[in-house]
Design a protein around this motif. Structure first.
Motif, PDB file in Angstrom:
ATOM      1  N   LEU A  12      34.951  51.882  45.283  1.00  0.00           N
ATOM      2  CA  LEU A  12      34.831  51.466  43.677  1.00  0.00           C
ATOM      3  C   LEU A  12      34.602  51.924  42.624  1.00  0.00           C
ATOM      4  O   LEU A  12      34.984  52.026  41.844  1.00  0.00           O
ATOM      5  CB  LEU A  12      34.700  49.799  43.523  1.00  0.00           C
ATOM      6  N   ARG A  13      33.089  52.102  42.720  1.00  0.00           N
ATOM      7  CA  ARG A  13      32.633  52.761  41.659  1.00  0.00           C
ATOM      8  C   ARG A  13      33.565  54.043  41.620  1.00  0.00           C
ATOM      9  O   ARG A  13      33.822  54.932  40.152  1.00  0.00           O
ATOM     10  CB  ARG A  13      31.127  53.025  41.697  1.00  0.00           C
ATOM     11  N   ASP A  14      33.630  55.394  42.589  1.00  0.00           N
ATOM     12  CA  ASP A  14      33.974  56.914  42.546  1.00  0.00           C
ATOM     13  C   ASP A  14      35.574  56.595  42.178  1.00  0.00           C
ATOM     14  O   ASP A  14      35.724  57.712  41.057  1.00  0.00           O
ATOM     15  CB  ASP A  14      33.959  56.945  43.385  1.00  0.00           C
ATOM     16  N   ILE A  15      36.617  55.343  42.132  1.00  0.00           N
ATOM     17  CA  ILE A  15      37.434  55.632  41.997  1.00  0.00           C
ATOM     18  C   ILE A  15      37.362  55.499  40.713  1.00  0.00           C
ATOM     19  O   ILE A  15      38.142  55.784  39.799  1.00  0.00           O
ATOM     20  CB  ILE A  15      38.234  54.474  43.135  1.00  0.00           C
ATOM     21  N   SER A  16      36.737  54.521  40.157  1.00  0.00           N
ATOM     22  CA  SER A  16      36.967  54.016  38.313  1.00  0.00           C
ATOM     23  C   SER A  16      35.901  54.390  37.574  1.00  0.00           C
ATOM     24  O   SER A  16      36.817  54.924  36.761  1.00  0.00           O
ATOM     25  CB  SER A  16      36.219  52.529  38.486  1.00  0.00           C
ATOM     26  N   ALA A  17      36.013  56.077  38.257  1.00  0.00           N
ATOM     27  CA  ALA A  17      35.352  57.183  37.484  1.00  0.00           C
ATOM     28  C   ALA A  17      36.776  57.790  36.861  1.00  0.00           C
ATOM     29  O   ALA A  17      36.653  58.900  35.725  1.00  0.00           O
ATOM     30  CB  ALA A  17      34.743  57.913  37.617  1.00  0.00           C
ATOM     31  N   ILE A  18      37.590  57.726  37.507  1.00  0.00           N
ATOM     32  CA  ILE A  18      39.471  58.334  37.324  1.00  0.00           C
ATOM     33  C   ILE A  18      39.644  58.301  36.335  1.00  0.00           C
ATOM     34  O   ILE A  18      39.628  56.889  35.349  1.00  0.00           O
ATOM     35  CB  ILE A  18      40.052  58.003  38.539  1.00  0.00           C
ATOM     36  N   GLU A  19      39.679  59.034  35.130  1.00  0.00           N
ATOM     37  CA  GLU A  19      39.817  58.179  34.045  1.00  0.00           C
ATOM     38  C   GLU A  19      41.507  58.504  33.694  1.00  0.00           C
ATOM     39  O   GLU A  19      42.453  59.102  34.162  1.00  0.00           O
ATOM     40  CB  GLU A  19      40.312  59.826  32.819  1.00  0.00           C
ATOM     41  N   GLY A  20      42.025  57.791  32.415  1.00  0.00           N
ATOM     42  CA  GLY A  20      43.063  57.458  32.820  1.00  0.00           C
ATOM     43  C   GLY A  20      43.774  56.021  33.837  1.00  0.00           C
ATOM     44  O   GLY A  20      44.852  55.547  32.948  1.00  0.00           O
ATOM     45  N   LEU A  50      40.251  61.848  50.168  1.00  0.00           N
ATOM     46  CA  LEU A  50      41.285  61.837  50.660  1.00  0.00           C
ATOM     47  C   LEU A  50      42.037  60.219  49.263  1.00  0.00           C
ATOM     48  O   LEU A  50      43.092  60.856  48.668  1.00  0.00           O
ATOM     49  CB  LEU A  50      42.186  61.403  51.746  1.00  0.00           C
ATOM     50  N   ILE A  51      41.271  59.592  49.397  1.00  0.00           N
ATOM     51  CA  ILE A  51      41.417  58.436  49.106  1.00  0.00           C
ATOM     52  C   ILE A  51      41.699  59.030  47.306  1.00  0.00           C
ATOM     53  O   ILE A  51      42.479  59.017  46.163  1.00  0.00           O
ATOM     54  CB  ILE A  51      40.499  57.277  48.944  1.00  0.00           C
ATOM     55  N   ILE A  52      40.018  59.154  47.016  1.00  0.00           N
ATOM     56  CA  ILE A  52      40.600  60.134  45.070  1.00  0.00           C
ATOM     57  C   ILE A  52      40.852  60.962  44.340  1.00  0.00           C
ATOM     58  O   ILE A  52      41.956  60.425  43.457  1.00  0.00           O
ATOM     59  CB  ILE A  52      39.332  59.965  45.390  1.00  0.00           C
ATOM     60  N   ASP A  53      41.428  62.079  45.644  1.00  0.00           N
ATOM     61  CA  ASP A  53      42.861  62.580  45.587  1.00  0.00           C
ATOM     62  C   ASP A  53      43.944  61.905  44.978  1.00  0.00           C
ATOM     63  O   ASP A  53      44.863  61.995  44.236  1.00  0.00           O
ATOM     64  CB  ASP A  53      42.914  63.774  46.941  1.00  0.00           C
ATOM     65  N   GLU A  54      44.501  60.315  46.400  1.00  0.00           N
ATOM     66  CA  GLU A  54      45.469  60.214  45.840  1.00  0.00           C
ATOM     67  C   GLU A  54      45.471  60.120  44.637  1.00  0.00           C
ATOM     68  O   GLU A  54      46.777  59.035  43.892  1.00  0.00           O
ATOM     69  CB  GLU A  54      45.449  59.296  47.421  1.00  0.00           C
ATOM     70  N   ALA A  55      44.553  58.781  44.366  1.00  0.00           N
ATOM     71  CA  ALA A  55      44.556  58.010  42.681  1.00  0.00           C
ATOM     72  C   ALA A  55      44.746  58.840  41.555  1.00  0.00           C
ATOM     73  O   ALA A  55      45.643  58.447  41.179  1.00  0.00           O
ATOM     74  CB  ALA A  55      43.004  56.988  43.051  1.00  0.00           C
ATOM     75  N   TYR A  56      43.972  60.461  41.688  1.00  0.00           N
ATOM     76  CA  TYR A  56      44.594  61.141  40.631  1.00  0.00           C
ATOM     77  C   TYR A  56      45.306  61.640  40.581  1.00  0.00           C
ATOM     78  O   TYR A  56      46.090  61.353  39.328  1.00  0.00           O
ATOM     79  CB  TYR A  56      43.198  62.083  40.909  1.00  0.00           C
ATOM     80  N   ARG A  57      46.005  61.695  41.446  1.00  0.00           N
ATOM     81  CA  ARG A  57      47.525  61.932  41.179  1.00  0.00           C
ATOM     82  C   ARG A  57      48.067  60.863  40.960  1.00  0.00           C
ATOM     83  O   ARG A  57      49.406  61.382  40.569  1.00  0.00           O
ATOM     84  CB  ARG A  57      47.996  62.426  42.925  1.00  0.00           C
ATOM     85  N   SER A  58      48.097  59.646  41.567  1.00  0.00           N
ATOM     86  CA  SER A  58      48.781  58.699  40.869  1.00  0.00           C
ATOM     87  C   SER A  58      49.190  58.692  39.838  1.00  0.00           C
ATOM     88  O   SER A  58      50.183  58.417  38.957  1.00  0.00           O
ATOM     89  CB  SER A  58      48.132  57.980  41.857  1.00  0.00           C
ATOM     90  N   VAL A  59      47.122  58.738  38.836  1.00  0.00           N
ATOM     91  CA  VAL A  59      47.315  58.806  37.042  1.00  0.00           C
ATOM     92  C   VAL A  59      48.311  60.019  36.596  1.00  0.00           C
ATOM     93  O   VAL A  59      48.829  59.941  35.863  1.00  0.00           O
ATOM     94  CB  VAL A  59      45.714  58.594  38.009  1.00  0.00           C
ATOM     95  N   GLU A  60      47.566  61.160  37.115  1.00  0.00           N
ATOM     96  CA  GLU A  60      48.818  61.745  36.867  1.00  0.00           C
ATOM     97  C   GLU A  60      50.151  61.969  36.579  1.00  0.00           C
ATOM     98  O   GLU A  60      50.924  62.640  35.572  1.00  0.00           O
ATOM     99  CB  GLU A  60      48.184  63.339  37.681  1.00  0.00           C
ATOM    100  N   ARG A  61      51.428  61.310  37.502  1.00  0.00           N
ATOM    101  CA  ARG A  61      52.368  60.886  37.448  1.00  0.00           C
ATOM    102  C   ARG A  61      52.596  59.453  36.166  1.00  0.00           C
ATOM    103  O   ARG A  61      53.560  59.411  36.223  1.00  0.00           O
ATOM    104  CB  ARG A  61      52.882  60.302  38.879  1.00  0.00           C
ATOM    105  N   GLY A  62      51.704  58.983  35.892  1.00  0.00           N
ATOM    106  CA  GLY A  62      51.797  58.192  35.243  1.00  0.00           C
ATOM    107  C   GLY A  62      50.980  57.059  35.391  1.00  0.00           C
ATOM    108  O   GLY A  62      51.682  55.628  34.760  1.00  0.00           O
ATOM    109  N   ALA A  63      50.597  56.340  36.942  1.00  0.00           N
ATOM    110  CA  ALA A  63      50.330  55.214  37.733  1.00  0.00           C
ATOM    111  C   ALA A  63      48.846  54.918  36.535  1.00  0.00           C
ATOM    112  O   ALA A  63      48.178  55.536  36.973  1.00  0.00           O
ATOM    113  CB  ALA A  63      49.870  55.189  38.541  1.00  0.00           C
ATOM    114  N   ARG A  64      48.856  53.479  36.128  1.00  0.00           N
ATOM    115  CA  ARG A  64      47.622  52.703  35.302  1.00  0.00           C
ATOM    116  C   ARG A  64      46.941  52.569  36.011  1.00  0.00           C
ATOM    117  O   ARG A  64      45.814  51.563  35.767  1.00  0.00           O
ATOM    118  CB  ARG A  64      47.946  52.829  33.908  1.00  0.00           C
ATOM    119  N   GLU A  65      47.569  51.314  37.343  1.00  0.00           N
ATOM    120  CA  GLU A  65      47.229  51.233  38.557  1.00  0.00           C
ATOM    121  C   GLU A  65      47.552  51.604  39.887  1.00  0.00           C
ATOM    122  O   GLU A  65      48.048  52.371  40.518  1.00  0.00           O
ATOM    123  CB  GLU A  65      47.611  49.487  38.606  1.00  0.00           C
TER     124      GLU A  65
END
Ligand code: SAH
Ligand code: F3S
Length: 434
Positions: free
Chosen positions: A216-224, A173-188
């Motif tokens: 932390l490692r898994d989240i940091s693998a998110i491109e963008g 759930l956390i990683i999905d949320e991070a993905y969606r944020s990055v997709e919408r343009g957030a960098r942090e």
């Protein structure tokens, strides 16, 4: 026409995230839109904090003000930690309040909205597998909860009473949320929990084992995704692997909030913090050895019951040794439902005030000294906020608040900035490489 929602958020970043969730629920299910004017709102929500006594007192005077200026038909709701802690007493003291919704029940906002005088403060309610809805107060960074509640029993703290037992949110759930944020343009992304580095101890369903370092490692693998921040780690759970990941993972911002509370081992024991002065110093020294430029902030409580001059001197010794980049300092405030509430060796109010002032004076001098070295230094800044005075504000990787002259176009971008003027907690600079 859309109905209007006015929401005031007090306290910590978890409340900010809870407010975002309530805004999204109200928007999607009830078509509410935000307003900054309480007088034109159809619903006024105060999302409260109860960590210290003062804001709780202020709540009732503030409710009185809202009741006077609101539209006749408007509803008022009290949510968050004071709602959990006072429950129906809020409606007894302020009968015009329409509902009370505890910190662990915020996803029920659209339900209580239609039940006048509803009080929902169930402490065992499990929101850990409930994907929070999308609304972000900033398009540039996203707050993401990684756990709810707190399993520690610090003797001064009301949070476990208000937010219940600690349950980790499943990593997917956390990683999905991070993905969606990055997709919408957030960098942090900014990961939130009362004890983030205790992540993975307990999930409510069955989920693969996972600790904070792995998360932390898994989240940091998110491109963008470029920046990861988190708050707060607990000093007790700062193992070497975590410090090493923090220091070496380039996406993890080099800034950490490490709540000390007291520098006296005897007081730390009374507080049931689970570590000693030596352990805290050892962890900070290890952190500084691996990440020398990391910005380290902390929380300190002065005048906890029984704190002697010698105990306070121990706190000051830690402050002088570590030279924190920021300190949030508080006088001890007795809270209901805590163990320390019953301690009778209260420190006199004048001594408490003197200690707080002394701590703040020493810290100001430390920051004055630090700020002298910032001028001429260059930092990579992520711009997040437009200021009224023609400045745009952002933060360096190591959490310095930096502003430059500029306009909207640079929001959401990174640039290299050279500091030209420095003050304690705010730096002014010029973009040298965009
Ligand atoms: N787990 C969180 C702490 C939440 S409370 C964290 O680690 O950041 C935020 C801060 O409020 C605490 O770190 C503490 O310094 C302060 N605080 C909590 N209870 C308090 C009390 N009774 N009196 C004064 N300060 C308190
Ligand atoms: Fe409070 Fe201690 Fe938890 S400060 S939030 S009980 S770690």
């Amino acid at each position: 026409m859309a109905k209007k929602l006015f929401i005031e958020t007090l306290g910590c970043a978890m409340n900010v995230r809870d407010s975002e969730h309530m805004i999204a629920e109200l928007n999607q299910k009830e078509h509410y839109e935000l307003t900054t004017e309480a007088s034109e709102a159809d619903l006024i929500v105060i999302n409260t904090c109860s960590v210290r006594e003062k804001p709780v007192h202020k709540l009732f005077s503030e409710l009185g003000v809202f009741n006077k200026l609101k539209k006749n038909s408007a509803k008022i709701g009290v949510t968050g930690c004071t709602a959990s802690h006072l429950g129906e007493e809020i409606i007894k003291r302020a009968p015009y309040v329409n509902f009370v919704l505890g910190a662990r029940n915020v996803s029920k906002i659209t339900d209580v909205l239609h039940r006048d005088k509803a009080v929902e403060t169930e402490i065992s309610y499990d929101e850990s597998e409930f994907a929070f809805k999308e609304f972000r107060s900033s398009p540039y960074k996203s707050f993401i909860n990684i756990s709810i509640g707190c399993d520690k029993q610090c003797t001064f703290c009301i949070v476990p009473h208000n937010r219940g037992e600690e349950i980790s949110i499943p990593a997917n759930l956390i990683i999905d949320e991070a993905y969606r944020s990055v997709e919408r343009g957030a960098r942090e992304v900014f990961l939130l929990g009362q004890n983030v580095n205790n992540y993975g101890r307990r999930f409510s369903g069955s989920h693969p084992k996972m600790n904070f370092t792995q998360l932390l490692r898994d989240i940091s693998a998110i491109e963008g995704l470029e920046r990861i921040r988190f708050t707060s780690p607990h000093p007790l759970h700062m193992d070497d692997a975590f410090i090493e990941e923090f220091a070496t993972n380039p996406k993890i911002c080099k800034s950490m909030h490490v709540p000390l509370q007291s520098g006296s081992t005897a007081i730390l024991q009374q507080m049931k913090r689970g570590y000693s002065k030596e352990w805290f110093l050892n962890r900070i020294d290890t952190l500084r050895a691996l990440a020398p430029n990391a910005f380290i902030s902390t929380d300190i409580i002065v005048a906890f019951p029984g704190e002697s001059d010698a105990d306070f001197a121990d706190t000051m010794a830690v402050v002088e040794h570590v030279k924190f980049d920021q300190i949030f300092s508080f006088k001890y405030s007795p809270r209901p439902h805590t163990e320390a509430e019953h301690y009778d060796n209260i420190v006199e109010a004048t001594i408490a005030s003197e200690r707080l002032r002394h701590l703040q004076d020493v810290q100001d001098a430390i920051l004055d000294e630090k700020s002298r070295h910032y001028v001429g230094q260059r930092y990579r800044v992520y711009f997040e906020e437009l200021r009224q005075d023609g400045y745009v504000a952002g933060r360096s990787d190591n959490n310095l608040a930096i502003r430059v002259k500029g306009s909207e176009e640079i929001l959401g971008t990174f640039a290299e900035v050279e500091i030209t003027q420095s003050a304690r907690l705010s730096q002014i600079g010029e973009i040298v490489v965009a």
